[in-house]
Write an enzyme that holds these catalytic residues in place. Structure first.
Site, PDB file in Angstrom:
ATOM      1  N   ASP A 291     -12.574  98.217  91.889  1.00 19.82           N
ATOM      2  CA  ASP A 291     -11.825  97.453  93.108  1.00 19.82           C
ATOM      3  C   ASP A 291     -10.777  97.846  93.735  1.00 19.82           C
ATOM      4  O   ASP A 291      -9.970  97.278  93.072  1.00 19.82           O
ATOM      5  CB  ASP A 291     -12.577  96.110  93.156  1.00 19.82           C
ATOM      6  CG  ASP A 291     -12.623  95.322  94.932  1.00 19.82           C
ATOM      7  OD1 ASP A 291     -12.169  96.014  95.516  1.00 19.82           O
ATOM      8  OD2 ASP A 291     -12.743  94.131  94.694  1.00 19.82           O
TER       9      ASP A 291
ATOM     10  N   LYS B 140     -19.953  89.896  88.993  1.00 20.05           N
ATOM     11  CA  LYS B 140     -18.378  90.099  88.472  1.00 20.05           C
ATOM     12  C   LYS B 140     -18.042  89.030  88.361  1.00 20.05           C
ATOM     13  O   LYS B 140     -17.743  88.214  89.820  1.00 20.05           O
ATOM     14  CB  LYS B 140     -18.276  90.730  89.921  1.00 20.05           C
ATOM     15  CG  LYS B 140     -16.341  91.522  90.208  1.00 20.05           C
ATOM     16  CD  LYS B 140     -16.727  92.113  91.336  1.00 20.05           C
ATOM     17  CE  LYS B 140     -15.264  91.878  92.435  1.00 20.05           C
ATOM     18  NZ  LYS B 140     -14.419  92.464  93.197  1.00 20.05           N
TER      19      LYS B 140
ATOM     20  N   HIS C  98      -3.556  90.239  93.774  1.00 16.86           N
ATOM     21  CA  HIS C  98      -3.759  89.681  92.829  1.00 16.86           C
ATOM     22  C   HIS C  98      -3.120  89.731  91.292  1.00 16.86           C
ATOM     23  O   HIS C  98      -3.190  88.555  91.135  1.00 16.86           O
ATOM     24  CB  HIS C  98      -5.374  89.826  92.635  1.00 16.86           C
ATOM     25  CG  HIS C  98      -6.555  89.647  93.010  1.00 16.86           C
ATOM     26  ND1 HIS C  98      -7.911  89.907  92.821  1.00 16.86           N
ATOM     27  CD2 HIS C  98      -6.407  88.388  94.139  1.00 16.86           C
ATOM     28  CE1 HIS C  98      -8.732  89.162  93.709  1.00 16.86           C
ATOM     29  NE2 HIS C  98      -7.638  88.654  94.871  1.00 16.86           N
TER      30      HIS C  98
ATOM     31  N   GLU D  65     -15.269  99.747  94.852  1.00 13.20           N
ATOM     32  CA  GLU D  65     -15.224  98.903  95.687  1.00 13.20           C
ATOM     33  C   GLU D  65     -14.671  98.617  96.322  1.00 13.20           C
ATOM     34  O   GLU D  65     -13.668  99.044  96.363  1.00 13.20           O
ATOM     35  CB  GLU D  65     -15.914  97.261  94.272  1.00 13.20           C
ATOM     36  CG  GLU D  65     -15.554  96.117  95.861  1.00 13.20           C
ATOM     37  CD  GLU D  65     -15.878  94.870  94.737  1.00 13.20           C
ATOM     38  OE1 GLU D  65     -15.763  94.780  94.023  1.00 13.20           O
ATOM     39  OE2 GLU D  65     -15.243  93.804  95.298  1.00 13.20           O
TER      40      GLU D  65
ATOM     41  N   SER E 120      -8.020  88.470  98.723  1.00 14.16           N
ATOM     42  CA  SER E 120      -8.256  89.528  99.579  1.00 14.16           C
ATOM     43  C   SER E 120      -9.355  89.670 100.534  1.00 14.16           C
ATOM     44  O   SER E 120     -10.117  90.471 100.656  1.00 14.16           O
ATOM     45  CB  SER E 120      -8.329  90.553  98.594  1.00 14.16           C
ATOM     46  OG  SER E 120      -9.269  90.175  98.255  1.00 14.16           O
TER      47      SER E 120
ATOM     48  N   LYS F  72     -21.729  87.478  97.659  1.00 14.15           N
ATOM     49  CA  LYS F  72     -20.075  86.413  97.530  1.00 14.15           C
ATOM     50  C   LYS F  72     -20.672  85.092  98.784  1.00 14.15           C
ATOM     51  O   LYS F  72     -20.419  85.232  99.779  1.00 14.15           O
ATOM     52  CB  LYS F  72     -18.438  86.584  98.364  1.00 14.15           C
ATOM     53  CG  LYS F  72     -18.560  87.540  97.413  1.00 14.15           C
ATOM     54  CD  LYS F  72     -17.187  87.782  97.675  1.00 14.15           C
ATOM     55  CE  LYS F  72     -15.510  88.650  96.814  1.00 14.15           C
ATOM     56  NZ  LYS F  72     -14.596  89.727  97.701  1.00 14.15           N
TER      57      LYS F  72
ATOM     58  N   GLU G 273      -8.521  95.684  91.011  1.00 13.38           N
ATOM     59  CA  GLU G 273      -9.191  95.130  90.036  1.00 13.38           C
ATOM     60  C   GLU G 273      -9.678  96.350  88.908  1.00 13.38           C
ATOM     61  O   GLU G 273     -10.281  97.547  89.743  1.00 13.38           O
ATOM     62  CB  GLU G 273     -10.453  94.731  90.267  1.00 13.38           C
ATOM     63  CG  GLU G 273     -10.042  93.262  90.807  1.00 13.38           C
ATOM     64  CD  GLU G 273     -11.012  92.380  91.848  1.00 13.38           C
ATOM     65  OE1 GLU G 273     -12.350  92.642  91.106  1.00 13.38           O
ATOM     66  OE2 GLU G 273     -10.561  92.150  92.489  1.00 13.38           O
TER      67      GLU G 273
ATOM     68  N   GLU H 299      -7.328  86.989  88.433  1.00 19.41           N
ATOM     69  CA  GLU H 299      -8.695  86.867  87.713  1.00 19.41           C
ATOM     70  C   GLU H 299      -9.040  86.557  86.105  1.00 19.41           C
ATOM     71  O   GLU H 299      -9.772  87.483  85.785  1.00 19.41           O
ATOM     72  CB  GLU H 299      -9.754  87.737  88.217  1.00 19.41           C
ATOM     73  CG  GLU H 299      -9.630  87.487  89.893  1.00 19.41           C
ATOM     74  CD  GLU H 299     -10.562  88.271  90.467  1.00 19.41           C
ATOM     75  OE1 GLU H 299     -10.955  89.209  90.012  1.00 19.41           O
ATOM     76  OE2 GLU H 299     -11.435  88.140  91.611  1.00 19.41           O
TER      77      GLU H 299
ATOM     78  N   ASP I 117     -17.511  95.639  99.764  1.00 15.93           N
ATOM     79  CA  ASP I 117     -17.102  93.860 100.212  1.00 15.93           C
ATOM     80  C   ASP I 117     -16.814  94.172 101.176  1.00 15.93           C
ATOM     81  O   ASP I 117     -17.325  92.731 101.845  1.00 15.93           O
ATOM     82  CB  ASP I 117     -16.041  93.587  98.277  1.00 15.93           C
ATOM     83  CG  ASP I 117     -15.803  91.957  98.679  1.00 15.93           C
ATOM     84  OD1 ASP I 117     -16.135  91.617  99.441  1.00 15.93           O
ATOM     85  OD2 ASP I 117     -14.841  91.863  98.249  1.00 15.93           O
TER      86      ASP I 117
ATOM     87  N   HIS J   3     -17.527  86.498  92.259  1.00 16.34           N
ATOM     88  CA  HIS J   3     -17.190  85.077  92.537  1.00 16.34           C
ATOM     89  C   HIS J   3     -16.007  85.660  93.390  1.00 16.34           C
ATOM     90  O   HIS J   3     -16.153  86.734  93.845  1.00 16.34           O
ATOM     91  CB  HIS J   3     -16.017  84.758  90.814  1.00 16.34           C
ATOM     92  CG  HIS J   3     -15.509  86.256  90.672  1.00 16.34           C
ATOM     93  ND1 HIS J   3     -14.068  86.057  89.813  1.00 16.34           N
ATOM     94  CD2 HIS J   3     -14.883  87.164  91.158  1.00 16.34           C
ATOM     95  CE1 HIS J   3     -13.385  86.764  89.945  1.00 16.34           C
ATOM     96  NE2 HIS J   3     -13.822  87.667  90.675  1.00 16.34           N
TER      97      HIS J   3
HETATM   98  P1  PGA Z   1     -10.802  87.726  96.541  1.00 16.06           P
HETATM   99  O1  PGA Z   1     -11.213  89.212  95.804  1.00 16.06           O
HETATM  100  O2  PGA Z   1     -11.602  86.864  96.248  1.00 16.06           O
HETATM  101  O3  PGA Z   1      -9.026  87.247  96.682  1.00 16.06           O
HETATM  102  O4  PGA Z   1     -11.122  88.382  97.505  1.00 16.06           O
HETATM  103  C1  PGA Z   1     -11.947  89.190  95.017  1.00 16.06           C
HETATM  104  C2  PGA Z   1     -12.436  91.324  95.573  1.00 16.06           C
HETATM  105  O5  PGA Z   1     -12.174  90.978  96.884  1.00 16.06           O
HETATM  106  O6  PGA Z   1     -13.155  91.508  94.909  1.00 16.06           O
HETATM  107 ZN    ZN Z   2     -13.238  93.175  96.544  1.00 18.04          ZN
END
Ligand code: PGA
Ligand code: ZN
Length: 436
Positions: A245, A390, A160, A288, A46, A340, A169, A210, A315, A368
């Site tokens: 999330d 996370k 996911h 999130e 995503s 990230k 999430e 995940e 994010d 991650h």
């Molecule tokens: P992604 O998802 O690594 O697929 O972007 C993680 C997130 O959205 O926090």
């Molecule tokens: Zn996210």
């Protein structure tokens, strides 16, 4: 004493989704001795629209995800910097950006650049004979180390998982514990309680990207309800909070300017009402990406309403980018940032984002990606600067490699758990909501 770059090696390994991931090794020389460092670059599903570009081959190999071009980029970088001094990482990363010369690292690829930036940093740390979390203090200035609260994603939805959950999430946050190991143990027990409940009620116990379960739930209320049941069954009813999330950019339909929710389209105001209900019913400490990455007005409205009650985490909104974060700070569009490394593409740009967040009272959650490997470097970053990490469910080794590294740091360096300090100014509000 100068540290000089002697070699870089790059090759592909496999990630948790059977896709190739770039592994880079750096070899540096200090005082006639050679030290190495390595890093495996993760990959998102995503992904935010404004992330730096992950260079993939787009040919037939690996369904278009081959890494030949990224590997070539690393060797191009090696030839450029061979035998040069690399002990100032801010300067070295700046030179990498100049060599690429694009805004989104599309020439050399953010994966190649990050692989080099991180492996050189880790080789430098080794040359100082320091664990990475301590070495990072030379860059961050951070003096208080804490083991972070793990935000564990135990129900997966969105892109996911192959179920009907629109939100991506559903996480548990074991906050009220004296040590990281006790918090992680609670996470493991709750995960397995949830598994038992799901099985007993005839739901699938297969997992998403995940490591969280991906039952065929259709509403976020149902997911939260089952998580609360699992927390209570495990005897942790007043010690564990929830985080979501939403990854709302994945729900947003640009042409309609609406969010897809349960097979229909709803406005941002309607989505806000869903959050009102969820926040009233459940002890949620963090949401999130509640809105899409360009829906700034909704972010501002939401932050006005809940900014002193919960973490509102950007994010896809910020993509670990100081320009976008500066805009968010100015507009008061959130109060927290997800960090990230591969969204921005170098270690020092990541640190600049964390520092800017801190200076402005924003918290940082070190994260991650959904496509991960055994690399556990983010555990060190979280110990150095973040109050929370996370990194998925407490299951599947690409997730547990991070939790287990935090256990090693706990065992060998005797570092305390951040615990309820993570709640900061939200302490009273959320604690009251769970009647502790
Ligand atoms: P992604 O998802 O690594 O697929 O972007 C993680 C997130 O959205 O926090
Ligand atoms: Zn996210």
């Amino acid at each position: 004493m100068n540290v000089v770059l002697k070699d870089l090696r790059a090759f592909w390994v496999l990630d948790s989704r059977a896709n190739p991931a770039l592994e880079v090794w750096a070899f540096v020389e200090k005082n006639g001795k050679v030290f190495n460092g390595s890093f495996i670059v993760p990959s998102g599903a995503s992904t935010g629209e404004f992330e730096a570009l992950e260079l993939r081959d787009s040919g037939k190999e690996f369904h278009g995800k081959g890494l030949n071009k990224a590997i070539q980029s690393v060797y191009y970088i090696r030839d450029h910097f061979f035998n040069t001094i690399v002990d100032d990482l801010f300067l070295f990363d700046k030179k990498l950006l100049d060599l690429d010369g694009t805004d989104n690292k599309s020439k050399l690829g953010a994966n190649a650049i990050l692989g080099v930036s991180m492996s050189v940093a880790k080789a430098l740390a080794n040359s100082f004979d320091m664990p990475f979390f301590k070495f990072l203090t030379l860059l961050t200035g951070s003096k208080d180390y804490y083991l972070p609260v793990p935000f564990m994603n135990i129900i997966n939805g969105g892109v996911h998982a192959d179920n009907k959950l629109d939100f991506q999430e559903f996480m548990i946050c074991p906050v009220f514990f004296d040590s990281f190991s006790d918090a992680l143990k609670a996470g493991s027990e709750i995960y397995n309680s949830l598994k038992k409940i799901l099985k007993k009620e005839g739901y699938s116990i297969s997992v998403g990207d995940e490591g969280g379960f991906a039952p065929n739930f259709s509403t976020p209320f149902q997911a939260c309800e089952y998580i609360i049941k699992a927390i209570d069954d495990s005897g942790y009813n007043d010690r564990v909070l929830l985080a979501l999330d939403v990854a709302a950019s994945s729900m947003f339909d640009n042409s309609k300017n609406l969010y897809k929710y349960q097979d229909s389209f709803i406005s941002s105001d309607d989505l806000m009402k869903i959050y009102d209900d969820l926040l009233l019913k459940y002890p949620i400490i963090s949401i999130e990406d509640p809105f899409a990455e360009e829906d700034w007005d909704s972010w501002i409205k939401f932050t006005k309403k809940y900014g002193n009650k919960i973490n509102i985490v950007g994010d896809d909104l910020f993509v670990t980018n100081v320009q976008r974060l500066s805009k968010g700070i100015k507009l008061q569009a959130s109060n927290s940032i997800l960090i990230k490394l591969n969204q921005i593409g170098t270690l020092t740009e990541t640190i600049n984002a964390i520092n800017l967040a801190k200076e402005n009272g924003f918290s940082s959650i070190i994260s991650h990606r959904s496509g991960e490997t055994e690399d556990n470097t983010i555990s060190h970053i979280a110990t150095n600067v973040g109050y929370s990490i996370k990194t998925g469910a407490p299951a599947r080794s690409e997730r547990n490699s991070k939790y287990n590294e935090l256990r090693r740091i706990e065992e060998f360096y005797n570092i305390g758990f951040v615990g309820e300090r993570v709640l900061g100014k939200f302490y009273e509000d959320r604690v009251v909501s769970r009647n502790i």
